[in-house]
Design an enzyme around this catalytic site. Sequence first.
Site, PDB file in Angstrom:
ATOM      1  N   CYS A  62       0.835  -1.309   0.050  1.00  0.00           N
ATOM      2  CA  CYS A  62       0.008  -0.110  -0.058  1.00  0.00           C
ATOM      3  C   CYS A  62       0.878   1.114   0.007  1.00  0.00           C
ATOM      4  O   CYS A  62       1.664   1.421   1.036  1.00  0.00           O
ATOM      5  CB  CYS A  62      -0.899   0.037   1.249  1.00  0.00           C
ATOM      6  N   HIS A  63       0.536   2.077  -0.866  1.00  0.00           N
ATOM      7  CA  HIS A  63       1.195   3.499  -1.134  1.00  0.00           C
ATOM      8  C   HIS A  63       0.639   4.385   0.201  1.00  0.00           C
ATOM      9  O   HIS A  63      -0.557   4.245   0.416  1.00  0.00           O
ATOM     10  CB  HIS A  63       1.148   4.041  -2.395  1.00  0.00           C
ATOM     11  N   MET A  98      -8.262   0.467   0.754  1.00  0.00           N
ATOM     12  CA  MET A  98      -7.865  -0.256   1.946  1.00  0.00           C
ATOM     13  C   MET A  98      -7.548   0.599   3.243  1.00  0.00           C
ATOM     14  O   MET A  98      -7.581   0.041   4.506  1.00  0.00           O
ATOM     15  CB  MET A  98      -6.087  -0.761   1.647  1.00  0.00           C
ATOM     16  N   GLU A  99      -7.447   1.647   3.091  1.00  0.00           N
ATOM     17  CA  GLU A  99      -7.281   2.753   4.443  1.00  0.00           C
ATOM     18  C   GLU A  99      -8.789   2.780   5.045  1.00  0.00           C
ATOM     19  O   GLU A  99      -8.880   2.367   6.292  1.00  0.00           O
ATOM     20  CB  GLU A  99      -7.020   3.864   3.990  1.00  0.00           C
ATOM     21  N   ASP A 113     -12.370  -5.258  22.100  1.00  0.00           N
ATOM     22  CA  ASP A 113     -11.492  -5.123  23.101  1.00  0.00           C
ATOM     23  C   ASP A 113     -12.354  -4.594  24.344  1.00  0.00           C
ATOM     24  O   ASP A 113     -12.097  -5.027  25.623  1.00  0.00           O
ATOM     25  CB  ASP A 113     -10.396  -4.408  22.908  1.00  0.00           C
TER      26      ASP A 113
END
Length: 302
Positions: A62-63, A98-99, A113
């Site tokens: 990924c850039h 992707m981000e 969590d």
Amino acid sequence: MRDITGKQITLRTAKAVANIFCSTETISKIKGNELPKGNLFDVARAAGFLGAKLTPQLLPHCHPVNIDSMDISFSFLPEGGIQILGEAKSIGRTGIEMEILTAVSIAALEIYDMLKPVDTDLEIGNIKLLQKTGGKSDRKKYFSTSPTCAVLVCSDSTAAGKREDKSGLAIKSILEQAKAKVVAYEIVADDKAQIQKQLLQWVSEDIHFIFTTGGTGLGPRDNTVSAVSEILERDADGITEAMRNFGQMRTPMAMMSRAVAGSIAHSLIVTLPGSTDGARESLEAIVPGVFHARKMMKGGGH
């Protein structure tokens, strides 16, 4: 990492979703602000933002991209659980999907969590990209059928057989990769009469897009620009502005180009530099968006 220097800088958007399933009792605790680790959604949103920013460090190919806008929202699922919806925008050479996928995934992990002390049956699932725009994903909107194209090499030495054509063949290859049909390819001397005769013949055949290469510089035999300018019915200066701006990011010599573009009847003519790199970079700057010109010339809207 993949070379993306040839990609256009455009607005990229992406939308993704993730679900985390939990019990109805857990939902009641969330709504009643009874969780031992405090506020759930503010922390999960912050975690999602951090995850998005760290995506290139987590995924090797990924850039790094500029995240110009991002929002993460939460809603309760009827069957018991929380849906995480993320949306992002970026102006750059590569997408932001992707981000945003990382953002909703990390937000889901943060919620997991924070809920694990009160719920032992948590499950994360349904992580999915809902939509992306920009770049190649937008190509289909520019044309419904393959545009027809012609390539005219304007060079004294190439026409005389003293030099092998490279730029014309490169243009042909790039157009074909963009799903265009190259129906004609010719070589002529950089002579005004010959250039105009060939161009007008192709216009009469209603070839959609005509690309010339060569004759766009300041040399004494660079006649292509004047030959084309004399017969254009309408100028399309924005096309050449885009080409020069794209080229200027790569070499200061791009400012020397006198390239012109415009229409005759329903055909668009674009003059490209004679160098192979210059022709390639100029095409990269305008394809596939330039193909939308055909619809406009036929009377369609923007």
